[in-house]
Design a protein around this motif. Structure first.
Motif, PDB file in Angstrom:
ATOM      1  N   SER A  94       0.817  -1.221   0.000  1.00  0.00           N
ATOM      2  CA  SER A  94       0.000   0.000   0.000  1.00  0.00           C
ATOM      3  C   SER A  94       0.845   1.263   0.000  1.00  0.00           C
ATOM      4  O   SER A  94       0.465   2.271  -0.606  1.00  0.00           O
ATOM      5  CB  SER A  94      -0.937   0.000   1.199  1.00  0.00           C
ATOM      6  OG  SER A  94      -0.212  -0.154   2.399  1.00  0.00           O
ATOM      7  N   THR A 128     -10.799  -8.844  -2.945  1.00  0.00           N
ATOM      8  CA  THR A 128     -10.860  -8.060  -4.182  1.00  0.00           C
ATOM      9  C   THR A 128     -12.051  -8.482  -5.036  1.00  0.00           C
ATOM     10  O   THR A 128     -12.790  -7.635  -5.563  1.00  0.00           O
ATOM     11  CB  THR A 128      -9.551  -8.223  -4.974  1.00  0.00           C
ATOM     12  OG1 THR A 128      -8.459  -7.759  -4.182  1.00  0.00           O
ATOM     13  CG2 THR A 128      -9.596  -7.437  -6.275  1.00  0.00           C
ATOM     14  N   GLN A 186      -3.254  -6.589   2.319  1.00  0.00           N
ATOM     15  CA  GLN A 186      -2.176  -6.380   1.364  1.00  0.00           C
ATOM     16  C   GLN A 186      -0.880  -7.082   1.794  1.00  0.00           C
ATOM     17  O   GLN A 186       0.116  -7.025   1.070  1.00  0.00           O
ATOM     18  CB  GLN A 186      -1.950  -4.894   1.123  1.00  0.00           C
ATOM     19  CG  GLN A 186      -1.717  -4.039   2.322  1.00  0.00           C
ATOM     20  CD  GLN A 186      -0.270  -3.972   2.739  1.00  0.00           C
ATOM     21  OE1 GLN A 186       0.548  -3.422   2.036  1.00  0.00           O
ATOM     22  NE2 GLN A 186       0.040  -4.549   3.904  1.00  0.00           N
ATOM     23  N   HIS A 234      -0.370 -10.421  -4.481  1.00  0.00           N
ATOM     24  CA  HIS A 234      -1.243  -9.452  -5.157  1.00  0.00           C
ATOM     25  C   HIS A 234      -1.920  -8.514  -4.160  1.00  0.00           C
ATOM     26  O   HIS A 234      -3.058  -8.086  -4.349  1.00  0.00           O
ATOM     27  CB  HIS A 234      -2.313 -10.164  -6.003  1.00  0.00           C
ATOM     28  CG  HIS A 234      -1.771 -11.246  -6.892  1.00  0.00           C
ATOM     29  ND1 HIS A 234      -0.698 -11.050  -7.725  1.00  0.00           N
ATOM     30  CD2 HIS A 234      -2.150 -12.538  -7.067  1.00  0.00           C
ATOM     31  CE1 HIS A 234      -0.432 -12.183  -8.386  1.00  0.00           C
ATOM     32  NE2 HIS A 234      -1.300 -13.087  -7.999  1.00  0.00           N
ATOM     33  N   GLU A 244      -1.618  -5.482  -3.634  1.00  0.00           N
ATOM     34  CA  GLU A 244      -2.006  -4.175  -4.138  1.00  0.00           C
ATOM     35  C   GLU A 244      -3.482  -4.125  -4.528  1.00  0.00           C
ATOM     36  O   GLU A 244      -4.125  -3.066  -4.436  1.00  0.00           O
ATOM     37  CB  GLU A 244      -1.162  -3.810  -5.370  1.00  0.00           C
ATOM     38  CG  GLU A 244       0.326  -3.697  -5.131  1.00  0.00           C
ATOM     39  CD  GLU A 244       1.060  -5.027  -5.156  1.00  0.00           C
ATOM     40  OE1 GLU A 244       2.285  -5.035  -4.943  1.00  0.00           O
ATOM     41  OE2 GLU A 244       0.414  -6.081  -5.396  1.00  0.00           O
ATOM     42  N   GLN A 245      -4.028  -5.254  -4.963  1.00  0.00           N
ATOM     43  CA  GLN A 245      -5.368  -5.257  -5.560  1.00  0.00           C
ATOM     44  C   GLN A 245      -6.488  -4.900  -4.578  1.00  0.00           C
ATOM     45  O   GLN A 245      -7.349  -4.071  -4.904  1.00  0.00           O
ATOM     46  CB  GLN A 245      -5.636  -6.603  -6.239  1.00  0.00           C
ATOM     47  CG  GLN A 245      -4.613  -6.972  -7.322  1.00  0.00           C
ATOM     48  CD  GLN A 245      -4.392  -5.863  -8.323  1.00  0.00           C
ATOM     49  OE1 GLN A 245      -5.340  -5.314  -8.882  1.00  0.00           O
ATOM     50  NE2 GLN A 245      -3.128  -5.524  -8.569  1.00  0.00           N
ATOM     51  N   TRP A 290      -6.409  -1.093  -3.801  1.00  0.00           N
ATOM     52  CA  TRP A 290      -6.873  -0.289  -4.934  1.00  0.00           C
ATOM     53  C   TRP A 290      -8.372  -0.470  -5.152  1.00  0.00           C
ATOM     54  O   TRP A 290      -9.117   0.493  -5.358  1.00  0.00           O
ATOM     55  CB  TRP A 290      -6.088  -0.709  -6.169  1.00  0.00           C
ATOM     56  CG  TRP A 290      -6.041   0.273  -7.287  1.00  0.00           C
ATOM     57  CD1 TRP A 290      -6.819   1.387  -7.463  1.00  0.00           C
ATOM     58  CD2 TRP A 290      -5.144   0.257  -8.397  1.00  0.00           C
ATOM     59  NE1 TRP A 290      -6.472   2.050  -8.609  1.00  0.00           N
ATOM     60  CE2 TRP A 290      -5.448   1.373  -9.210  1.00  0.00           C
ATOM     61  CE3 TRP A 290      -4.132  -0.610  -8.800  1.00  0.00           C
ATOM     62  CZ2 TRP A 290      -4.761   1.636 -10.394  1.00  0.00           C
ATOM     63  CZ3 TRP A 290      -3.440  -0.350  -9.978  1.00  0.00           C
ATOM     64  CH2 TRP A 290      -3.753   0.778 -10.759  1.00  0.00           C
ATOM     65  N   MET A 291      -8.839  -1.720  -5.055  1.00  0.00           N
ATOM     66  CA  MET A 291     -10.254  -1.980  -5.311  1.00  0.00           C
ATOM     67  C   MET A 291     -11.137  -1.404  -4.209  1.00  0.00           C
ATOM     68  O   MET A 291     -12.259  -0.951  -4.469  1.00  0.00           O
ATOM     69  CB  MET A 291     -10.492  -3.482  -5.454  1.00  0.00           C
ATOM     70  CG  MET A 291     -11.872  -3.825  -5.997  1.00  0.00           C
ATOM     71  SD  MET A 291     -12.172  -3.114  -7.635  1.00  0.00           S
ATOM     72  CE  MET A 291     -13.873  -2.595  -7.441  1.00  0.00           C
ATOM     73  N   CYS A 344       0.550  -6.701 -11.705  1.00  0.00           N
ATOM     74  CA  CYS A 344      -0.060  -5.477 -11.187  1.00  0.00           C
ATOM     75  C   CYS A 344      -0.375  -4.570 -12.372  1.00  0.00           C
ATOM     76  O   CYS A 344       0.382  -3.650 -12.688  1.00  0.00           O
ATOM     77  CB  CYS A 344       0.863  -4.766 -10.197  1.00  0.00           C
ATOM     78  SG  CYS A 344       0.052  -3.390  -9.335  1.00  0.00           S
ATOM     79  N   HIS A 397      -5.273  -1.147 -13.535  1.00  0.00           N
ATOM     80  CA  HIS A 397      -6.432  -0.947 -12.656  1.00  0.00           C
ATOM     81  C   HIS A 397      -6.624  -2.218 -11.850  1.00  0.00           C
ATOM     82  O   HIS A 397      -6.088  -3.283 -12.200  1.00  0.00           O
ATOM     83  CB  HIS A 397      -7.696  -0.602 -13.462  1.00  0.00           C
ATOM     84  CG  HIS A 397      -8.136  -1.662 -14.425  1.00  0.00           C
ATOM     85  ND1 HIS A 397      -8.720  -2.845 -14.026  1.00  0.00           N
ATOM     86  CD2 HIS A 397      -8.082  -1.711 -15.789  1.00  0.00           C
ATOM     87  CE1 HIS A 397      -9.018  -3.575 -15.085  1.00  0.00           C
ATOM     88  NE2 HIS A 397      -8.630  -2.920 -16.169  1.00  0.00           N
ATOM     89  N   PRO A 398      -7.370  -2.160 -10.755  1.00  0.00           N
ATOM     90  CA  PRO A 398      -7.523  -3.352  -9.916  1.00  0.00           C
ATOM     91  C   PRO A 398      -8.251  -4.469 -10.648  1.00  0.00           C
ATOM     92  O   PRO A 398      -9.225  -4.240 -11.384  1.00  0.00           O
ATOM     93  CB  PRO A 398      -8.319  -2.853  -8.711  1.00  0.00           C
ATOM     94  CG  PRO A 398      -8.974  -1.594  -9.149  1.00  0.00           C
ATOM     95  CD  PRO A 398      -8.066  -0.996 -10.177  1.00  0.00           C
ATOM     96  N   TRP A 442      -9.024  -9.054 -10.342  1.00  0.00           N
ATOM     97  CA  TRP A 442      -8.902 -10.278  -9.546  1.00  0.00           C
ATOM     98  C   TRP A 442      -7.807 -11.141 -10.152  1.00  0.00           C
ATOM     99  O   TRP A 442      -7.818 -11.454 -11.338  1.00  0.00           O
ATOM    100  CB  TRP A 442     -10.217 -11.050  -9.514  1.00  0.00           C
ATOM    101  CG  TRP A 442     -10.032 -12.485  -9.103  1.00  0.00           C
ATOM    102  CD1 TRP A 442     -10.167 -13.594  -9.875  1.00  0.00           C
ATOM    103  CD2 TRP A 442      -9.638 -12.947  -7.799  1.00  0.00           C
ATOM    104  NE1 TRP A 442      -9.887 -14.722  -9.150  1.00  0.00           N
ATOM    105  CE2 TRP A 442      -9.557 -14.352  -7.862  1.00  0.00           C
ATOM    106  CE3 TRP A 442      -9.344 -12.310  -6.599  1.00  0.00           C
ATOM    107  CZ2 TRP A 442      -9.200 -15.137  -6.771  1.00  0.00           C
ATOM    108  CZ3 TRP A 442      -8.976 -13.080  -5.504  1.00  0.00           C
ATOM    109  CH2 TRP A 442      -8.918 -14.474  -5.599  1.00  0.00           C
TER     110      TRP A 442
END
Length: 773
Positions: free
Chosen positions: A161, A256, A337, A341, A343-344, A347-348, A614, A617-618, A620
């Motif tokens: 993050s 996510t 996080q 993955h 980050e997803q 972001w989502m 990555c 955009h977010p 799955w």
């Protein structure tokens, strides 16, 4: 504009010989008597943290290090790689001998290879005091005496993050420290959807000092007003009972997909805030093509999400309806996080909050990691606090903090990070002061092999942790109770004069004193100390606070007055919601610090990196660790309740929560019953990377298919001569996978893995983690 708000301060009770002190888990006072140490919490704290009760038994525990020690193999054969680290014996030496040997080794590496061969590890919380903060001390020393060092960036807690958020929303500290507050939630929020929860065990600690634990009370007040809390977590206690939360269990690592399904449900029903998306966000049309299936032929509707996360499609659609049109708050915990993955979901969660249109409103929108640490969700101090300058680092090289084993095992190997291809440096010497990688790193058997590659590992430590036992040179340092300091946090108004409570244990010395004498041997004592004693440094570091108070026309006590009173209440800024509030009010005049100046639902910059794990955009993405025949359970390796990480694991409060000396894991009754496991049994958890023993508590407060074992039990291999020895104490990081979250952020993935579990039937090995060396 600033003021001190809602903080009646009775002062610390210093009667009967008690002296003021503070810690990451709370302000307290203490006194030393003939029969031992006595501590009492700050009287104004509405919800004191019991971790302070670790101090009385820890102060003079047998695990403390009494004098400098050198690993025999290093002492006899000199510097160089050695697989005996962690299983060799130590030789006690004088301070003069230890410092002479260490200064010689530092000079050798500096002069023959260069400071780029030195890694300043020192990742850890160390002291709540701002001067005797071990990271600051060791980094200052390495910069001044050696000319620099290879550093680490980011944290194990927020590795994904902290790289992502500044590129899609705003600065990390702005989002966590100057965003939604607990006061706002108590007064304004209608519904909180908490992914990963906001467990009090996390918010009960802070990076500096903390005087009042307000989270439980804020959630209780919000609930009384009618606020709803919905918890998405495999653990029911990830929100306190006071929140009265509706508990929803999704499969670990699938948050996510659940978020995507909620957003699809909002869009399908026309409940999303299109006006907000048009005015404040960048890239919604690109994400919408993914959401509706235009990009890949598969709509990401509630049925699609349900098949992945295990939450029914009707429940997903119902959540969308409950969130829309209300003061809704989406929170995403650190835990989400700390996984592949990672980050997803961060972001989502932001995309979900943007679709609801509440970002920037008091008590609404998006609050990443609220509840993850004690000073998040609070107001910001309006005067500076004490900060020790670390000098200039002449070495530009760095690694993401969780990639230390990769660095040591694969020097010269390229890797991806934040859109760049970088190369791991060739490290010969690691200097560690503050922190315990055998707590926070993953795949500890791999970490053992990595440390074996070094020429020299130097550790300052107050007790014989596993990291100290793997060192070549061990220098005993004081505990916080054995030195003077100033306790301070940027989001807590109480500055504390930390008086010395007890004399140092054995021959232990302050880090500052150790570094000053080392610097003298390297010709750098004067620039390191600037001619000041530790007390003179405290006076010097206090002065900016005093001057700032005087400039605001407020009472500005001298250092002597502050020290005698034991504490000082400083002013705090009026709450303004930070950059997100300003952006909502004036999106053109006060843009966000992102490439577009808006909330980036799609990021052209991140898309341009070309990293498949990555994208722009977010999305799955399926995880590597999923249950299988050989490892059918998810393991949740989260933070402990009775200690901060692994600190003072030998203290009475931490030890009292163990069973038969082992850390306690939790299992669902159906899972335990299927394997003939009863409450209180000792179990073995294992997978391809390692195995450990733990006691078990059988409870319906954990979802089926999950085993939870907190981190922080000191690594205790029953036979360190083995390739993958059994940890008999219950350290889950012998099981976790050592990979990055993605090639974008390279964060830690230690929260989730998969394991098999069985009842342990052999002779129970003794715990030796706290034995003296």
């Amino acid at each position: 504009m600033s003021e001190t708000i809602g903080f009646p301060d009775p002062g610390l009770d210093l009667s009967d010989g008690f002296k003021p002190h503070t810690s990451h888990w709370g302000v307290f006072s203490a006194r030393l008597k003939e029969d031992g140490l006595e501590v009492r919490p700050y009287a104004a704290d509405p919800d004191p943290n019991g971790i302070i009760d670790n101090f009385p038994t820890a102060l003079r525990h047998q695990a403390r290090i009494a004098q400098p020690a050198i690993r025999r193999g290093w002492l006899e054969r000199g510097a160089g790689p050695d697989d005996r680290r962690g299983r060799d014996e130590f030789v006690s030496v004088s301070w003069e001998t230890a410092l002479d040997l260490l200064a010689g080794e530092l000079a050798r590496v500096r002069d023959t290879i260069g400071p780029g061969a030195v890694f300043g590890g020192s990742y850890g919380w160390s002291s709540a005091g701002r001067f005797h903060h071990a990271q600051s001390q060791v980094h200052r020393f390495l910069n001044i005496a050696l000319g620099g060092y290879v550093r680490s960036v980011n944290t194990y807690s927020s590795g994904a993050s902290s790289v992502l958020l500044p590129q899609i929303l705003s600065g990390y500290e702005d989002i966590t420290k100057r965003n939604v507050t607990w006061e706002q939630i108590a007064a304004e929020t209608d519904i909180v959807l908490a992914f990963g929860g906001m467990a009090l065990k996390n918010s009960m600690v802070a990076g500096g000092s903390i005087s009042k634990h307000v989270e439980r009370g804020a959630m209780a007040a919000a609930r009384r007003r009618g606020c709803e809390f919905v918890l998405v977590s495999p653990l029911r206690d990830d929100l306190p009972a006071e929140a009265g939360a509706e508990w929803m269990t999704a499969l670990p690592g699938t948050d996510t997909a659940l978020m995507i399904g909620i957003v699809h449900s909002l869009v399908s029903a026309g409940l999303h805030d299109q006006a907000f998306l048009d005015r404040y966000t960048e890239g919604w049309p690109v994400f919408l093509r993914y959401l509706t299936g235009e990009a890949d032929g598969r709509p990401k509707d509630a049925e699609w999400a349900a098949a992945i996360c295990g939450v029914s499609a009707d429940t997903i659609r119902g959540l969308a309806r409950r969130l829309a049109g209300r003061r809704s708050l989406i929170t995403v915990s650190h835990s989400l996080q700390r996984a592949e993955h990672g980050e997803q979901p961060v972001w989502m969660g932001l995309v979900l909050a943007a679709a609801l249109g509440q970002i920037g409103l008091p008590g609404g929108g998006y609050a990443y990691s609220l509840g993850a640490i004690g000073y998040y969700g609070r107001r910001v101090n309006a005067v500076p606090g004490p900060t020790l300058g670390q000098g200039r680092n002449g070495v530009a090289d760095f690694i993401p903090v969780a990639r230390i084993a990769d660095m040591l095992l694969k020097p010269g190997t390229p890797y991806r990070y934040n859109g760049e291809t970088r190369t791991y440096p060739d490290i010969r010497l690691v200097y560690w002061a503050g922190g315990n990688p055998f707590h926070h790193h993953q795949d500890l058997n791999r970490l053992r092999k990595a440390f074996a590659k070094l020429d020299t590992l130097v550790v300052h430590e107050l007790a014989w942790t596993a990291t100290a036992r793997h060192a070549d040179i061990v220098l005993p340092c004081t505990m916080t109770l054995e030195r003077e300091d100033i306790g301070y946090s940027t989001n807590d108004p109480l500055m504390v004069a930390m008086h010395r409570i007890a004399e140092p244990f054995g021959l232990a010395r302050d880090d500052y004193e150790i570094f000053a004498d080392l610097a003298e041997r390297l010709g750098a004592r004067e620039p390191f100390t600037e001619g000041r004693t530790a007390r003179q440094w405290l006076m010097h570091l206090y002065e900016p606070t005093r001057k700032a108070l005087a400039a605001q026309g407020l009472a500005a006590p001298s250092f002597e007055e502050f020290w005698a009173s034991g504490s000082l209440v400083v002013p705090q800024h009026l709450d303004d919601g930070g950059s997100l509030r300003r952006f909502r009010e004036e999106p053109i005049e006060r843009p966000l610090p992102t490439p577009s100046g808006r909330i980036e639902i799609f990021s052209s910059k991140i898309a341009g990196h070309g990293d498949a794990d990555c994208p722009g955009h977010p999305v799955w993405l399926q995880k590597t660790d999923v249950p299988s025949a050989s490892s059918p359970f998810f393991l949740i390796a989260n933070q402990p309740v009775t200690r901060l990480h692994s600190q003072l694991d030998f203290g009475g409060h931490s030890a009292g929560a163990k069973h038969r000396g082992r850390e306690v894991a939790r299992m669902n009754p159906r899972d335990a019953g299927a394997r003939g496991i009863a409450d209180g049994d000792i179990i073995r958890l294992f997978n391809a990377r390692g195995s450990c023993l733990a006691a078990v508590h059988v409870t319906d407060g954990i979802a089926q298919g999950i085993v939870q074992l907190p981190t922080g039990a000191w690594y205790d291999p029953v036979d360190p001569e083995e390739e993958n020895p059994l940890c008999v104490h219950g350290n889950p990081n012998v099981l976790t996978r050592d990979i990055g979250t993605s090639s974008f952020a390279q964060g830690c993935t230690g929260q989730i893995t998969t394991v098999e579990v069985e009842r342990f039937k052999g002779n129970l090995p003794p715990i030796r983690a706290f034995d003296p060396v």
